[in-house]
Design a protein around this motif. Structure first.
Motif, PDB file in Angstrom:
ATOM      1  N   LYS A   1       0.830  -1.206   0.000  1.00  0.00           N
ATOM      2  CA  LYS A   1       0.000   0.000   0.000  1.00  0.00           C
ATOM      3  C   LYS A   1       0.868   1.261   0.000  1.00  0.00           C
ATOM      4  O   LYS A   1       0.677   2.157  -0.821  1.00  0.00           O
ATOM      5  N   THR A   2       1.810   1.279   0.926  1.00  0.00           N
ATOM      6  CA  THR A   2       2.671   2.460   1.007  1.00  0.00           C
ATOM      7  C   THR A   2       3.472   2.636  -0.270  1.00  0.00           C
ATOM      8  O   THR A   2       3.615   3.743  -0.787  1.00  0.00           O
ATOM      9  N   THR A   3       3.972   1.541  -0.799  1.00  0.00           N
ATOM     10  CA  THR A   3       4.751   1.631  -2.035  1.00  0.00           C
ATOM     11  C   THR A   3       3.904   2.198  -3.160  1.00  0.00           C
ATOM     12  O   THR A   3       4.357   3.053  -3.931  1.00  0.00           O
TER      13      THR A   3
ATOM     14  N   PHE B   1       2.429  11.062   5.483  1.00  0.00           N
ATOM     15  CA  PHE B   1       3.197   9.824   5.503  1.00  0.00           C
ATOM     16  C   PHE B   1       2.755   8.919   6.654  1.00  0.00           C
ATOM     17  O   PHE B   1       2.097   9.365   7.593  1.00  0.00           O
ATOM     18  N   GLN B   2       3.166   7.650   6.556  1.00  0.00           N
ATOM     19  CA  GLN B   2       2.777   6.710   7.602  1.00  0.00           C
ATOM     20  C   GLN B   2       3.392   7.105   8.942  1.00  0.00           C
ATOM     21  O   GLN B   2       2.808   6.872   9.989  1.00  0.00           O
ATOM     22  N   GLU B   3       4.599   7.724   8.906  1.00  0.00           N
ATOM     23  CA  GLU B   3       5.177   8.293  10.126  1.00  0.00           C
ATOM     24  C   GLU B   3       4.969   9.804  10.067  1.00  0.00           C
ATOM     25  O   GLU B   3       4.788  10.354   8.982  1.00  0.00           O
TER      26      GLU B   3
ATOM     27  N   LEU C   1      -2.947   9.965   1.614  1.00  0.00           N
ATOM     28  CA  LEU C   1      -2.824   9.771   3.059  1.00  0.00           C
ATOM     29  C   LEU C   1      -2.503   8.310   3.358  1.00  0.00           C
ATOM     30  O   LEU C   1      -3.208   7.410   2.892  1.00  0.00           O
ATOM     31  N   ASP C   2      -1.450   8.077   4.131  1.00  0.00           N
ATOM     32  CA  ASP C   2      -1.018   6.711   4.429  1.00  0.00           C
ATOM     33  C   ASP C   2      -1.328   6.397   5.891  1.00  0.00           C
ATOM     34  O   ASP C   2      -0.585   6.784   6.786  1.00  0.00           O
ATOM     35  N   GLU C   3      -2.422   5.698   6.110  1.00  0.00           N
ATOM     36  CA  GLU C   3      -2.857   5.376   7.473  1.00  0.00           C
ATOM     37  C   GLU C   3      -2.770   6.585   8.381  1.00  0.00           C
ATOM     38  O   GLU C   3      -2.130   6.543   9.442  1.00  0.00           O
ATOM     39  N   PRO C   4      -3.471   7.652   8.021  1.00  0.00           N
ATOM     40  CA  PRO C   4      -3.265   8.921   8.737  1.00  0.00           C
ATOM     41  C   PRO C   4      -3.822   8.906  10.154  1.00  0.00           C
ATOM     42  O   PRO C   4      -3.399   9.699  10.983  1.00  0.00           O
TER      43      PRO C   4
ATOM     44  N   SER D   1       7.951  -2.408   5.861  1.00  0.00           N
ATOM     45  CA  SER D   1       6.769  -1.553   5.878  1.00  0.00           C
ATOM     46  C   SER D   1       6.478  -1.180   7.326  1.00  0.00           C
ATOM     47  O   SER D   1       7.035  -1.759   8.260  1.00  0.00           O
ATOM     48  N   GLY D   2       5.610  -0.182   7.494  1.00  0.00           N
ATOM     49  CA  GLY D   2       5.299   0.300   8.842  1.00  0.00           C
ATOM     50  C   GLY D   2       4.828  -0.820   9.756  1.00  0.00           C
ATOM     51  O   GLY D   2       5.308  -0.969  10.887  1.00  0.00           O
ATOM     52  N   GLY D   3       3.911  -1.625   9.275  1.00  0.00           N
ATOM     53  CA  GLY D   3       3.358  -2.700  10.098  1.00  0.00           C
ATOM     54  C   GLY D   3       4.403  -3.774  10.387  1.00  0.00           C
ATOM     55  O   GLY D   3       4.420  -4.370  11.471  1.00  0.00           O
TER      56      GLY D   3
HETATM   57 MG   LIG Z   1       2.569   1.148   4.873  1.00  0.00          MG
END
Ligand SMILES: [Mg+2]
Ligand SMILES: Nc1ncnc2c1ncn2[C@@H]1O[C@H](COP(=O)(O)OP(=O)(O)OP(=O)(O)O)[C@@H](O)[C@H]1O
Ligand SMILES: Nc1ncnc2c1ncn2[C@@H]1O[C@H](COP(=O)(O)OP(=O)(O)OP(=O)(O)O)[C@@H](O)[C@H]1O
Ligand SMILES: [Mg+2]
Lengths: 236, 257, 297, 257, 236
Positions: A38-40, A68-70, A143-146, E121-123
């Protein structure tokens, strides 16, 4: 479009032959298991990663905003300056201040404007990152898991805020989430991913704002979850 | 805290002076090579009273500050250039790496050829001595910048120049500060080498001259003055940096705390 | 056209009273000021660095240069020529030791001796050893500049130092003693030299420079007490010390055949000791000396 | 990549030599102060053939490596000590800061007093020249360690020593490497100063001696040799570091890439 | 027990007069809005922050393991070495390897053992952090929103894993979460926090493993949520 990585000597396809159209002004959500790409995919859309094959086509004049996710805050800037960061130099002082104020209000951090990133809780930092992207008012918002670090109350509030903004401005929004309910509540369309591929597209034909208790929402949620979790369903 | 900051170093230096005096009294040291503190203090007050010390100090101060400023003015853009442009790096890296290893004292004939025997040659020696720490420190700092923050800048549509100013520079600052401090120190240290030739003033000249005239007390006085001014300039540099980049002061404190 | 400035090195060590007096009285400023030429006096004490500055065109005249430095520079391709003798001073160079050191030259065998290699002092040591039937290989010869050699001698790191000028006085005061001076052993000569280009382009200025030097010498001859006072102040030594040093120097500027012979002996010494490749050796009279050196008064 | 790595610097140096040669031919430079490349090559091959160069090189190499090793051996524990112990810092900081500003050439009389005129004095000069970059670089690195990672260590029940070895050191490594490289460079640069006194061998001695004998071709040959060996030792240092700390090589590459 | 911070010149009470007993062998969950002091309370329990007033009492011989809100992996170590990090030097090689293998298995990352943190990845990074704490087998396990970056499937699996481990070993567990359902599914007791204070304690007297569909679970969830969200309930 594909993107491969070399990890410990082996080739890994983080995104593998995805062809997807995100219509201008649409809001799309992406769900999938941890590590499915997903992030990629989002980074490819944002132009932060070059595809190993294929290409991303979009109007080059479109401004892109990313959560970003972070949180990725500048540690040397306080909350307000972090939110102002993308605006400085492109808007005059007064307008920057107004936008920052508005965005901090939306994420409920108006009180905290002078705190430094190290002084924030996890959820507060994430909200600053959201405020930064909102203040930018981009044409394309990724938005990545905001909302991942937010409690139910704050999360619900920000989901509503996002829908309101989208309805008012009709920019293109793509949101990655691991919360299927959130995907159904926010997406005109939900894209399901698995190990780098798109394995499902569900159009959610419900009016906004949606309620989690709406039986249609509950139905969509159950169906998508069932597919996501696969044969060995450990979930309701 | 502020009192301790002054008190502790003062005590330390006082103790060293006491040991030095005792060692002289006890005959452990050679009075010619290491004159007693009192002799050095005498030399110092004489030099001060005659105004000679002030003259030498001002000349050297100007040279050091100019040389250091030149080093920084050369090193910062060059570090940026070489961190961003591959062809520049390919061409300049071998040359600078080579130069970095060569004793500046060996280069004096060439410096005379290129820069003459005036002020330029003296600045050249100081620049040679102080260029590399700030240059390499800044390059290290740049290469250590979190790429995630750079991505934030790219997404914000920042131009290269803006990314440099607003993300890379603040991130690289702690390492840059270390480089600046080492460089400033080396600028002071280069004084004797810089004022070896064709000088008639400067603390380095004063020391060389005193050594030729067998006046070890003046040599030691010169060392004390350079050390003290060096300490002071380091302090001022740190204060200036924590003024301009206030978020760093926590870091600097941590480094000392 | 005349240059805007005349650049002359200023060298006070070992005991260059004429230079000190000349600067103190501003003789060059007066003489050349009349021609609209300014004077610059960079202090470069090292002979090698003076010849480098000449090669770089950074100075016009090296006011006090060891004969050996002039020969080496010329032999290795610097366009430099001698315009006059500055001083002859065999007695100003000495082998010194501490009071508890060796008593006679014959006792030097196996001792640690320090001093600047490749200079007059090196020559002195070789000659002194030879007079006692020794060679340089019989001692432990360590390369060191004068202040360091003095410091090393006083701190007991070495047994003997080859010294000159103030460094010799300082050792004497600290309880050292002289084993021998250069008298009868060597003929150290310091010279005045200029860039060849400068001599060819401005023969009149060379003459004017030598005339100014003559005035300084006259001052020294007519008012020795005043000259010594000036020199003592500049050198930061007592008048008595200055007085004691003056007789060690012969400042007659005219180059004589004996001087040429001494310079030739210097060259031979350097060739013999591997400091100058034989094929680079020069004809002193023809290549190194400007004709004016013989005629200057 | 590997071919380019050798090819590009070679081309660069070849171009410099060509320009140098042309400048000499065109009469832009003074043939005495900057002899033609051919003259320097002649001098080099003569020195090589007679074995003199090898002798000088070996002597200097030993001095540099020993001095550098001493600097590192002093700097690392001292940096750790001063980053962890407040009293040590209070006492040592002023002294070291003072020493950091003082020209080593001015200290030669004192070094003779304390270290004599033998090998120790030469090592002393090299240590003085190379101690501070690695010391300050490491301290900067230590103060820049992410406290969040240290907390992970504390929770894991690691002793101070273990936290130092397993978290602080790896985190501070990029800055430490910059410090090490600067220090090694300064070790080479200190050679002329170190071999100024009481030497009869070494590349620094060779250069000084050649300068006194007006042999600029040998001076330049010496400069080339020191520069080349310095480059080589820097390369070896980098290789050694990337062997011992493989995760760093990416960083090092980034710094050069 | 209290903990105050100075933020932008003002004093902020992150934890304010909390007195709480966590019985040995119990599993407790903490919920509350973003910034209410959950992380600070956990840090106080872990001994990473000194209380401004009051004290934390626990058996000093007890080993503590923490899953931080961020992954906090050593960037220079690969996945397996990160998991092994707390064990090295206290167990012999064989046992370390066995524990690492087991922990990676539990979080589903056995395949990824040679990847570096930047490649995760984040997870995945969050799961490595969980594995690191599990491999440590601590007497007291503190988890700060450990599953926040995980999709529903992976999250549910790890919740089960945690309960299994707790039931098997009966160590003390305190888990902070912003997901009320998770709090009810995992806690013998749920502690509700608001602006630094404990405002509620709910004993959940249901057998493990619990199902999200269990009406008792749904009930508890609704009640707690209602209190958390307060008067203006925007949630079902
Ligand atoms: Mg991710
Ligand atoms: N180091 C610090 N310095 C100053 N203030 C801090 C610090 N750490 C936390 N705070 C403040 O303390 C309050 C509580 O923070 P804490 O991290 O405990 O919240 P939290 O409940 O974990 O929130 P979240 O769910 O968003 O992670 C916040 O207002 C935060 O800004
Ligand atoms: N820079 C990288 N180098 C190597 N591999 C990478 C890199 N970034 C991601 N990957 C790999 O690509 C795959 C997809 O990662 P991605 O971050 O897109 O997952 P994700 O769907 O966002 O997961 P999560 O929900 O856990 O954030 C993972 O297997 C990951 O290990
Ligand atoms: Mg928290």
């Amino acid at each position: 479009m594909s993107r491969h990585y070399q990890v410990a000597g082996r080739t890994l396809s983080a995104v593998d032959g995805v062809t997807e159209h995100f219509p201008a002004g649409s809001i799309t959500t992406i769900v999938g298991r941890s590590g499915c790409g997903k992030t990629t995919l989002l980074r490819l859309l944002a132009g932060l990663t070059e595809p190993s094959s294929g290409e991303v086509r979009r109007d080059p004049s479109d401004q892109v905003g990313v959560v970003f996710q972070e949180a990725r805050l500048m540690p040397w800037l306080d909350v307000a300056d972090n939110v102002a960061f993308p605006l400085i130099g492109r808007l005059d002082r007064g307008e920057v201040a107004a936008r920052v104020e508005e965005a901090l209000m939306l994420v409920g951090l108006a009180e905290t404007r002078r705190a430094l990133p190290v002084q924030l809780s996890g959820g507060m930092a994430q909200r600053v990152a959201i405020a930064r992207a909102l203040a930018q008012q981009p044409d394309i918002l990724l938005l990545d898991e905001p909302f991942s670090a937010l409690d139910a109350f704050t999360r619900r509030k920000l989901q509503r805020t996002l829908v309101d903004i989208w309805q008012a401005r009709r920019r293109t929004v793509v949101l990655v989430t691991h919360d299927v309910e959130e995907a159904v509540l926010l997406g005109e369309r939900v894209i399901e991913m698995e190990t780098g591929r798109v394995v499902g597209r569900v159009a959610i034909d419900l009016p906004f704002p949606r309620e989690a208790t709406d039986p249609a929402v509950v139905d969509h949620r159950r169906n998508i979850l069932a597919r996501l979790v696969g044969g060995t369903d450990p979930l309701p | 805290m502020s009192v301790r900051r002054i008190l502790v170093p003062t005590t330390v230096f006082a103790s060293v002076a006491a040991i030095w005096w005792l060692a002289g009294r006890a005959g452990w040291t050679n009075a010619y090579l290491l004159p007693a503190p009192s002799a050095v203090v005498d030399a110092l007050s004489e030099l001060t009273a005659s105004g000679i010390l002030l003259k030498h100090t001002l000349v050297s101060l100007q040279r050091v500050l100019l040389g250091f400023a030149l080093s920084v003015a050369l090193a910062l853009p060059l570090a940026v250039l070489m961190s961003t442009s591959r062809p520049c790096r390919a061409v300049l890296d071998p040359l600078l790496e080579f130069l970095r290893q060569v004793p500046p004292l060996a280069l004096i004939p060439l410096l005379i050829l290129w820069l003459g025997i005036g002020e330029a040659q003296k600045l050249g020696i100081i620049v040679l001595a102080s260029f590399f720490p700030v240059f390499l420190g800044f390059r290290g700092g740049i290469s250590g910048v979190d790429p995630k923050l750079i991505e934030v800048g790219r997404i914000a549509g920042l131009a290269r120049r803006e990314i440099l100013w607003r993300i890379v520079l603040p991130s690289a600052l702690p390492e840059l500060v270390v480089g600046l401090r080492i460089s400033l120190g080396y600028s002071w240290r280069a004084l004797v080498g810089a004022e070896l030739i064709a000088s008639s003033a400067g603390l380095g000249y004063m020391i060389i001259d005193a050594e030729n005239l067998a006046r070890t007390d003046i040599v030691l006085a010169g060392i004390l003055v350079i050390g003290a001014i060096g300490l002071l300039s380091d302090l001022l540099l740190r204060i200036a940096i924590s003024r301009v980049f206030p978020w760093l002061s926590a870091d600097l404190e941590a480094a000392r705390a | 056209a005349d240059p805007a400035t005349l650049r002359v090195t200023y060298v006070t060590a070992p005991f260059n009273v004429p230079s000190i007096v000349e600067r103190h009285e501003g003789i060059l400023e007066v003489d050349f000021g009349a021609k609209g030429i300014k004077i610059e006096r960079p202090e470069i004490t090292s002979g090698a660095k003076q010849t480098e500055a000449i090669a770089a065109g950074a100075i016009d005249v090296a006011s006090v240069l060891g004969g050996a430095s002039a020969i080496l520079a010329k032999a290795n391709g610097v366009d430099i020529r001698v315009i006059a003798v500055y001083a002859r001073s065999p007695k100003a160079f000495a082998l010194m030791t501490r009071t508890d050191g060796p008593a006679a030259l014959a006792d030097l065998k196996g001792k640690k001796i320090a001093g600047p290699k490749g200079t007059t002092l090196h020559q002195l040591l070789v000659a002194a050893l030879a007079s006692a039937g020794l060679t340089i290989n019989d001692v432990d010869y360590i390369n060191m500049d004068l202040p360091t050699a003095r410091a090393a001698l006083l701190s007991g790191e070495i047994d003997v130092a080859t010294l000159a000028g103030n460094n010799a006085i300082a050792v004497e005061k600290a309880g050292g003693k002289t084993l021998t001076t250069g008298e009868g052993l060597i003929h150290p000569t310091t010279v005045m030299a200029a860039a060849g280009e400068f001599i060819d382009a401005h023969p009149d200025l060379v003459e004017a420079y030598l005339a100014a030097h003559r005035k300084a010498l006259d001052f020294l001859a007519t008012k020795p007490d005043e000259a010594l006072k000036i020199a003592a102040e500049e050198q930061k030594i007592s008048i008595e010390d200055a007085k004691a040093q003056l007789p060690l120097y012969d400042f007659t500027p005219t180059l004589t055949d004996a001087d040429v012979a001494n310079l030739e002996a210097d060259q031979t010494f350097m060739v013999d000791n591997g400091m100058l490749p034989k094929d680079r050796a020069i004809d002193i009279r023809k290549n190194l000396v400007a004709p004016i050196a013989f005629s200057t008064k």
